[in-house]
Write a protein that holds these residues in place. Structure first.
Motif, mmCIF file in Angstrom:
data_model
loop_
_atom_site.group_PDB
_atom_site.id
_atom_site.type_symbol
_atom_site.label_atom_id
_atom_site.label_comp_id
_atom_site.label_asym_id
_atom_site.label_seq_id
_atom_site.Cartn_x
_atom_site.Cartn_y
_atom_site.Cartn_z
ATOM 1 N N VAL A 235 -7.123 -4.431 -6.414
ATOM 2 C CA VAL A 235 -6.601 -3.095 -6.150
ATOM 3 C C VAL A 235 -7.706 -2.207 -5.625
ATOM 4 N N SER A 236 -7.362 -1.394 -4.652
ATOM 5 C CA SER A 236 -8.296 -0.349 -4.233
ATOM 6 C C SER A 236 -7.491 0.935 -4.182
ATOM 7 N N SER A 237 -8.094 2.004 -4.679
ATOM 8 C CA SER A 237 -7.324 3.229 -4.819
ATOM 9 C C SER A 237 -8.211 4.460 -4.708
ATOM 10 N N SER B 30 0.838 -1.196 0.000
ATOM 11 C CA SER B 30 0.000 0.000 0.000
ATOM 12 C C SER B 30 0.871 1.243 0.000
ATOM 13 N N GLY C 256 -2.595 7.781 -6.407
ATOM 14 C CA GLY C 256 -3.832 7.035 -6.634
ATOM 15 C C GLY C 256 -4.117 6.817 -8.114
ATOM 16 N N ILE C 257 -5.144 6.019 -8.385
ATOM 17 C CA ILE C 257 -5.518 5.693 -9.765
ATOM 18 C C ILE C 257 -6.983 6.082 -9.967
ATOM 19 N N ILE D 75 -9.055 1.983 -13.468
ATOM 20 C CA ILE D 75 -8.782 0.805 -12.636
ATOM 21 C C ILE D 75 -8.893 -0.522 -13.394
ATOM 22 N N THR E 123 -2.996 3.948 -2.880
ATOM 23 C CA THR E 123 -3.369 2.722 -3.571
ATOM 24 C C THR E 123 -2.935 1.527 -2.753
ATOM 25 N N LYS E 124 -3.763 0.476 -2.818
ATOM 26 C CA LYS E 124 -3.375 -0.761 -2.159
ATOM 27 C C LYS E 124 -3.618 -1.941 -3.094
#
Ligand code: ATP
Length: 154
Positions: A133-135, A81, A86-87, A92, A141-142
């Protein structure tokens, strides 16, 4: 082959530490020890390297990057992370595609080909795992990789 995934994670952490210091990024490691994992050590190293490379590349000075390894009954979870740029949501779905880059003009600054995540996904598939992915833009971002795991029976 069986290999010690915890030691690999420690080794990679040590390798990336100087780069983080240079960029003034806080770099954290959170891992359980003695996780003996069945898979291709070279490819898993490549996978973690790709995710860390990106996390550091897309995080500015004074940001934070964390590498984490957990084990559960039948899976291990690896996550990287960051507190970077971020994205954007609309990108995504495409970031795992070959040659896809969110901002083409950024290539001059960062010099990537857009292959890293396509390779990462491929390695995860080889190990029958999954990657998520979560962002959040401007927050971070992770990436979370989950891989099937069975402890060796001596
Ligand atoms: P390279 O082939 O050198 O890795 P790349 O970083 O452009 O180049 P990918 O690793 O495939 O290629 O990543 C695809 C795109 O996803 C990147 O161009 C970037 O826009 C976005 N991305 C990946 N990781 C992150 C991250 N941690 N934070 C923000 N954006 C990211």
């Amino acid at each position: 082959e069986y290999f010690d995934l915890s030691s690999l994670v420690h080794k990679i952490f040590d390798e990336f530490t100087p780069l983080c210091q240079k960029k003034d990024i806080e770099f954290l490691l959170d891992t359980k020890d003695n996780i003996i994992f069945y898979g291709n050590e070279f490819r898993i190293k490549q996978l973690i390297t790709i995710l860390l490379d990106n996390a550091i590349k897309y995080t500015g000075e004074e940001g934070k990057v964390e590498l984490k390894l957990e084990s559960h009954t039948s899976t291990v979870q690896l996550s990287v992370s960051d507190t970077g740029e971020g994205i954007p949501k609309e990108h995504i779905d495409k970031i795992f595609d070959r040659f896809y880059r969110v901002d083409k003009s950024r290539s001059r600054n960062h010099g990537g080909a857009g292959l890293g995540l396509a390779i990462a996904k491929c390695i995860v598939n080889e190990h029958k795992g999954n990657i998520n992915v979560s962002s959040v833009v401007s927050e971070g971002t992770k990436f979370t990789v989950s891989l099937p795991y069975k402890a060796p029976q001596n």
